[in-house]
Design a protein around this motif. Structure first.
Motif, PDB file in Angstrom:
ATOM      1  N   ARG A 130      27.867  75.819   6.503  1.00 15.00           N
ATOM      2  CA  ARG A 130      28.181  75.572   5.089  1.00 15.00           C
ATOM      3  C   ARG A 130      27.620  76.667   4.178  1.00 15.00           C
ATOM      4  N   THR A 133      34.419  72.976  12.716  1.00 19.28           N
ATOM      5  CA  THR A 133      33.657  71.896  12.083  1.00 19.28           C
ATOM      6  C   THR A 133      34.551  70.800  11.510  1.00 19.28           C
ATOM      7  N   ARG A 134      35.837  70.863  11.795  1.00 20.71           N
ATOM      8  CA  ARG A 134      36.716  69.810  11.316  1.00 20.71           C
ATOM      9  C   ARG A 134      36.317  68.478  11.968  1.00 20.71           C
ATOM     10  N   ARG A 146      37.405  75.867   8.173  1.00 24.21           N
ATOM     11  CA  ARG A 146      36.808  74.851   9.058  1.00 24.21           C
ATOM     12  C   ARG A 146      37.475  74.885  10.421  1.00 24.21           C
TER      13      ARG A 146
END
Length: 381
Positions: A380, A347-348, A342
């Motif tokens: 994802r 995308t954290r 991540r």
């Protein structure tokens, strides 16, 4: 209605066979400008601001750069191959990316750029000299195009290991004992940027600097809306060049993603990674081998959290290859290696990320709910 794939120009290539779902569909982006103003020869260097040049110099040593020059307000970093310094760090109040400099093939290219853009050709104030035209791309990044800059001589190389593979026995009565030391940087390879103005930025680099698309990525179920990532190389005709010198991808954010620096081979990269770990630095993602570009990669964060990459064994393309097309996904980034983190994907969750997403949805750009949902799914997959 099913669209018929466009007939490729010339024979099918291994690149198309490997990377293209159907090749380029008729009416889709060709991946090259019709009449570019100039054809940029390569990236020359990248410029950053850093609040602590001593700390930046310590990381630069551990990462494998050599120091070309230092002043009270700037640090010039280079690789082992001849050429100008490939990174310029300027003293500033925060750590941030300032912009890239591309090398023009000819002095007259600067004159053509000046006429086409209304920007002047001027002398560079740097110690290395040369001439420059200062531009800005549609995403707002300052872009320099330079010619006649300093050309430093080569430094001693980190020799590649002699490998035995399969029935090939190149090494006998000898052992492999590479030292655990910094992976010596050879050169600047590429830069990756994110922007909500992806299509405009892409066309600007194709039409202004003559870059060519090696690979397009598109969102699952949204190919008809066009690509959301492009890997661009320089056009040097029949001379093979890196698969990508610049990569752009659609994002709610505008900014620097990472820059990549070539090292000798996998062993130099891996031993250099062990050295970085021992010095307390943090790996972001790696070691693995990419799909687009095929290079072996290892990503790290510097003390200010800017991402940098060691790479080796990347693809080289000449100008005749057409773009590949593939779905965009986290699992599609690598042929082998650990799952993309991540941290690498950006995308954290954070309040800053939420603010950037909301701002992008309000503004006039290419981010809309459909695009945003597709990007989230791709991260994802």
């Amino acid at each position: 209605m099913t669209k018929t794939p466009a007939r490729p120009r010339g024979p099918a290539t291994p690149h198309q066979d490997l990377h293209s779902e159907h090749g380029a569909l008729r009416g889709k982006h060709p991946g090259r400008g019709r009449q570019p103003v100039v054809k940029g020869a390569d990236l020359a260097w990248l410029e950053f601001e850093k609040p602590d040049l001593d700390r930046a110099a310590a990381f630069a040593h551990d990462f494998g750069f050599a120091v070309a020059a230092r002043t009270p307000d700037a640090l010039y970093l280079r690789g082992t191959l001849p050429g100008p310094p490939c990174v310029v760090l300027r003293r500033g109040t925060a750590s941030r990316f300032l912009g890239p400099a591309f090398r023009a093939a000819e002095r007259t290219d600067l004159d053509r750029l000046a006429r086409a853009t209304g920007r002047p050709v001027r002398d560079l104030a740097e110690s290395g000299g040369g001439r420059v035209v200062d531009l800005a791309d549609p995403a707002g990044f300052p872009v320099r195009v330079v010619h006649g800059t300093e050309h430093l001589p080569a430094l001693p190389e980190q020799p590649p290991l002699t490998l035995n593979s399969g029935t090939g026995r190149a090494r006998t009565n000898a052992v492999q004992r590479p030292p655990r030391e910094p992976a010596r940087i050879q050169r600047l390879g590429h830069l990756v940027l994110e922007t909500p103005h992806f299509a405009r930025a892409l066309d600007w680099y194709l039409d202004t600097l003559g870059l060519l698309v090696s690979d397009f990525l598109f969102l699952d179920g949204q190919r008809g809306r066009g690509p959301t990532m492009a890997f661009l190389r320089c056009d040097r005709g029949g001379t093979p060049v890196d698969h990508h010198t610049l990569a752009l991808h659609l994002s709610p954010r505008t900014g620097y993603v990472h820059s990549a620096y070539q090292v000798t081979d996998l062993d130099a990269l891996a031993a250099g990674g062990e050295y970085l770990t021992g010095r307390g630095h943090r790996r972001s993602w790696g070691i693995g081998r990419h799909v687009q570009g095929s290079q072996v990669f290892d990503y790290w964060r510097d003390p200010d959290r800017l991402m940098v990459e060691h790479f080796a064994d990347g693809d080289l393309f000449s100008s005749e290859l057409e773009p590949g097309w593939a779905p965009m996904s986290a699992t599609g980034l690598a042929q082998w290696g650990p799952p993309a983190t991540r941290d690498f994907l950006g995308t954290r969750p954070s309040p800053a990320l939420v603010r950037e997403v909301l701002r992008a949805l309000r503004e006039d750009n290419e981010i809309d709910p459909g695009r945003l949902l597709g990007l989230m799914k791709a991260s994802r997959r």
